[in-house]
Design an enzyme around this catalytic site. Structure first.
Site, short mmCIF file in Angstrom:
data_model
loop_
_atom_site.label_atom_id
_atom_site.label_comp_id
_atom_site.label_asym_id
_atom_site.label_seq_id
_atom_site.Cartn_x
_atom_site.Cartn_y
_atom_site.Cartn_z
N GLU A 168 0.80 -1.22 0.00
CA GLU A 168 0.00 0.00 0.00
C GLU A 168 0.84 1.28 0.00
OE1 GLU A 168 -3.26 0.14 2.78
OE2 GLU A 168 -3.47 -2.03 2.74
N ASP A 221 -2.34 -4.49 3.50
CA ASP A 221 -2.40 -4.74 4.94
C ASP A 221 -3.40 -5.86 5.29
OD1 ASP A 221 -0.69 -2.64 5.07
OD2 ASP A 221 -2.19 -1.17 5.73
N ASP A 232 -6.08 -6.28 7.05
CA ASP A 232 -7.31 -5.87 7.71
C ASP A 232 -8.38 -5.74 6.63
OD1 ASP A 232 -6.72 -3.52 6.39
OD2 ASP A 232 -6.18 -2.40 8.17
N GLU A 258 -9.83 -3.24 5.12
CA GLU A 258 -9.55 -2.35 4.00
C GLU A 258 -8.45 -2.94 3.11
OE1 GLU A 258 -11.38 0.30 3.25
OE2 GLU A 258 -12.58 0.08 5.07
N TYR A 267 5.30 2.55 10.77
CA TYR A 267 4.11 3.17 10.22
C TYR A 267 3.30 3.93 11.28
CZ TYR A 267 0.38 3.79 6.95
OH TYR A 267 -0.53 4.35 6.13
N ARG A 289 0.09 5.13 11.12
CA ARG A 289 -1.36 4.98 11.25
C ARG A 289 -1.68 3.56 11.71
NH1 ARG A 289 -1.37 9.04 6.90
NH2 ARG A 289 -0.75 7.49 5.37
N HIS A 296 -0.75 -3.33 11.73
CA HIS A 296 0.64 -2.88 11.80
C HIS A 296 1.18 -3.06 13.20
CE1 HIS A 296 -1.32 -0.53 8.58
NE2 HIS A 296 -0.19 -0.78 7.94
#
Length: 774
Positions: free
Chosen positions: A9, A82, A84, A86, A287, A289, A332
């Site tokens: 991403e 990632d 998850d 999304e 990371y 976020r 993350h």
DNA sequence: CAGTGAGCGAGCTTCCGCTTGACTT
């Protein structure tokens, strides 16, 4: 062309990972989502099972076509977004948008960017989880339906261009309701009693400061207690020492980083994210976020070694933290330094300070508890049943406190820090002074950006990537403003017993000063009221939590996403239709009173251009008169007399050089009008009261400033001027401005030189965000 | 740059979550 294409991403991640994999692997980034619902209408076909209409986002067209080419040339496409909801959807959208044969793809995931983790992931690919993708589609479609159905209701019933949504509307509700709580808050005063006592030990005097274990409601009770103390004796009735400990906080997540940077460094939420992004992109931190407390094994080991080397064995304690946050997805790691051995970094002052904080927090999270000894000393009063209590705290072993002290939002704890003199039960004390001080209850605090984020996270509303944008959205819509409150003065009484005499005093204090807090605007309150009246189910603090539960069921394969949406949408759409048809437009109109001269009604309401006072009726033959509210006034609190004041503008201030000076308020605040020119009034001056002398002063000041503005002009070409601006001298040609090179003297520029400078291509500068419209 | 508040009613606005780049004041 390499045989393997890996898609992640984030580009910074791509760069790191490429280093771990051999030359057979090309690692590229998708820059997040590549497709989204069309903005043409709802983007969802509500008539055929809510089929989403996805299109490639405008700013992703280039990257998609590039990836598409690479994907078709590759043997295997590794989808490494990632792990998850999304991320799973991003992988699925990539397959669709890049038109890859799914058999050619492998889905891999990893939670830490280490060589082992990546190689391990490559060894263990899995299939795309379509259920998880469906859960994301449900999330996306629900948010679209809520946002794009609700917002148009507001356009018609309140004001154009407003917006509503699952996240932002709750954020506004929190702020609006908190303000109401504050308005309705009753300040109650009571008397707290403190005393200073002297202990004599080994012919030395020690001071013992203690507070009475009871507060008195009124001055009478407080005074009568002091009277009882006049001839009383004081002795230690109990000494209690108990060990306690403090544990470090877990390492940072996005929301705790934002909170702590706000408290310790004074950063706004946006500033924190900007600086964190810079640190991330330059490889200094992981990371930024994330909602995970997790640290990689490698990080745990290096932290351990670092602590042992710097502080010694006894300071080290490996800890793993688990999240308590609702709906955390933990794709993350926690936010930590990439290289924990690096205590400090190069960079600007903001980067250095944020990095230092992250480093300390990470290290502290792997350190041992602080051991603290707490002591309570009770002091009996011979003539009363109440007791004084002195509290002390001694740090026996500092542990993690050596590195990091977490700050808190409420800073009104005073008692209980520091050492106490050694005392024993039965010791008699010499009373020096006892005071009863009037204290007041505090209203609940207004939200700061950071405490709002904290609250949203507790409610499980919003994600690490949206906290900062949400705060900016509700301000852009004019629902809330970041502002300060001046402190107010109040007096309090204090009774003091000293040398057997009781004296009373009145003192004044400033209270209620607040900085950088979120205040609701009139529009914010009005919209919140409207939504609460008609759509309270969506504004419910548990709405997100309950739909999240359903998303989980979809992810587990126990529910079909379209069905879930259908159940939600049918009654919701009915309600929307009903309100659009049957509900009146709301303006928050309120009758303030009657204008004495005319006997006409005075209203306050939200007009087309903001809050406004209206005198008279809209349907009267004589049209009503209007006046807008000033910036610091609000519909909630304005009084009749303040409202009538507004009609005294524009006000004739007087005559200067045979011309009239008029004071009034415009779009940009109070100003003077004189000789067809405008002169802004400084903050300290009011258009209602400014005198003619002061007005002339303001005008002269401005004229003087303007006269210094012009450095040079040319008779041959009136368009070209050398001017003095906010940032120094510049050249103005028509409406275009040009920078003057540093080696040129602005006063000696010739017309030719000016034109030559204008010919030069302009240097790219920093882009400045422009607020407001257009 | 700066007074608006009646009203033909065109054509526009808007969500949440992923991720960075940006070419003119």
């Amino acid at each position: 062309m390499s045989k393997n294409l890996v898609i992640v991403e984030s580009p910074a991640k791509a760069k790191t990972i490429e280093g771990f994999l051999g030359k057979d692997y090309t690692v590229k980034s998708s820059f997040g989502h590549v497709r989204d619902l069309s903005k043409d209408g709802l983007g969802v076909d509500v008539l055929s099972d809510f089929k989403p209409n996805y299109i490639i986002s405008q700013d992703k067209k280039k990257i998609v076509s590039e990836l598409k080419k690479m994907a078709s040339a590759a043997d295997i496409v590794w989808l490494a977004s990632d792990e998850d909801r999304e991320g799973e959807a991003i992988s699925w959208h990539l397959i669709q948008a890049l038109e890859i044969d799914e058999k050619k793809t492998r889905r891999i995931v990893f939670h830490e960017i280490t060589k082992d983790a990546i190689l391990n992931a490559i060894k263990n690919p899995r299939l795309l989880d379509k259920n998880l993708v469906d859960a994301q589609q449900a999330r996306r479609v629900l948010d679209r339906l809520v946002g794009f159905e609700l917002s148009p209701v507001l356009w018609r019933k309140v004001k154009p261009s407003l917006s509503a949504g699952r996240v932002q509307s709750v954020a506004v509700r929190l702020i609006s309701e908190r303000e109401k709580e504050i308005e309705n808050f009753n300040i109650i005063s009571s008397y707290k009693v403190v005393g200073d006592f002297i202990v004599n030990r080994d012919s030395k005097d020690y001071l013992l400061h203690a507070e009475l274990n009871k507060k008195f409601e009124g001055s009478k009770e407080a005074e009568s207690f002091l009277k009882k103390c006049v001839n009383a004796s004081f002795s230690i009735s109990n000494v209690e020492t108990k060990p306690s400990k403090k544990s470090p906080s877990p390492p940072f997540t996005t929301s705790t980083l934002q909170q702590e940077a706000s408290r310790k460094l004074g950063f706004s939420v946006a500033k924190t994210m900007l600086v964190a992004q810079q640190l991330y992109e330059s490889g200094k931190i992981t990371y930024m976020r994330t909602d995970s407390f997790n640290l990689s094994d490698m990080a745990l080991t290096t932290a351990k070694n670092e602590i042992i080397a710097s502080f010694g064995n006894e300071y080290q304690q490996t800890r793993k933290y688990t999240t308590k946050v609702k709906g955390a997805q933990e794709a993350h790691e926690a936010i930590r330094p990439t290289y924990i051995s690096k205590h400090a970094i190069d960079g600007d002052v903001y980067q250095k300070r944020l990095y230092e904080m992250i480093w300390k927090r990470t290290i502290a999270s792997q350190m041992s508890d602080a051991l603290i000894e707490k002591t309570n000393v009770n002091i009996a009063v011979s003539t009363a049943s109440e007791e004084f209590v002195a509290k002390g705290e001694v740090i026996k072993f500092d542990g993690f406190l050596k590195v990091y002290i977490e700050s808190t939002d409420d800073d009104n704890e005073e008692n209980g820090k520091g050492t106490l003199p050694e005392v024993f039960k039965g010791d008699t004390l010499n009373m020096q002074e006892i005071s009863a001080i009037e204290r007041f209850t505090l209203h609940p605090p207004r939200y700061t950006e950071a405490t709002l984020v904290k609250k949203l996270e507790e409610l499980g509303i919003g994600r690490p990537s949206t906290y900062a944008p949400t705060i900016s959205t509700i301000q852009k819509r004019g629902y809330v403003v970041l502002g300060n409150r001046e402190g107010k003065e109040r007096s309090y009484s204090i009774y003091t017993l000293k040398n057997n005499k009781i004296t009373s005093n009145n003192k004044t204090e400033i209270y209620g000063y607040e900085k950088a807090k979120l205040f609701p605007t009139d529009i914010g309150n009005l919209v919140n009221m409207f939504l609460m009246e008609h759509f309270s189910d969506i504004l419910d603090y548990n709405f997100t939590a309950s739909v999240e539960k359903e998303f989980d069921e979809i992810a587990d394969g126990h529910k079909i996403w379209n069905n879930m949406i259908k159940e939600f949408y049918a009654p919701f759409k009915e309600k929307v239709k009903d309100i659009q048809k049957n509900s009146e437009k709301v303006s928050g109109e309120k009758l303030l009173g009657i204008e004495p001269e005319s006997g006409k009604n005075v209203y306050v309401k939200l007009g087309r251009f903001g809050p406004v006072i209206q005198i008279g009726e809209t349907d009267d033959v004589n049209k009503p008169r209007f006046a807008g509210l000033m910036k610091n006034q609000s519909m909630e609190t304005i009084t009749l007399s303040e409202a009538l004041e507004l009609f005294k503008l524009p006000r004739k201030v007087g005559i200067y050089q045979d011309k009239e000076i008029v004071a009034t308020i415009g779009k940009f605040g109070p100003y003077l009008k004189f000789d067809n020119s405008f002169y802004s009034l400084p903050k300290a001056d009011s258009p209602f009261t400014v005198t003619i002398e002061r007005a002339i002063e303001v005008i002269i000041e401005k004229l003087e400033k303007d006269s210094k503005k012009l450095i040079k002009e040319f008779t041959e070409n009136a368009d070209v001027k050398v001017l003095n601006g906010r940032w120094g001298a510049y050249i103005a040609i028509g409406k275009e401005n040009y920078k003057i090179p540093k080696d040129k003297n602005p006063e000696k520029l010739s017309l030719e030189e000016c034109l030559k400078i204008a010919e030069q291509p302009k240097k790219p500068g920093k882009k400045v965000f422009r607020k407001g419209k257009k």
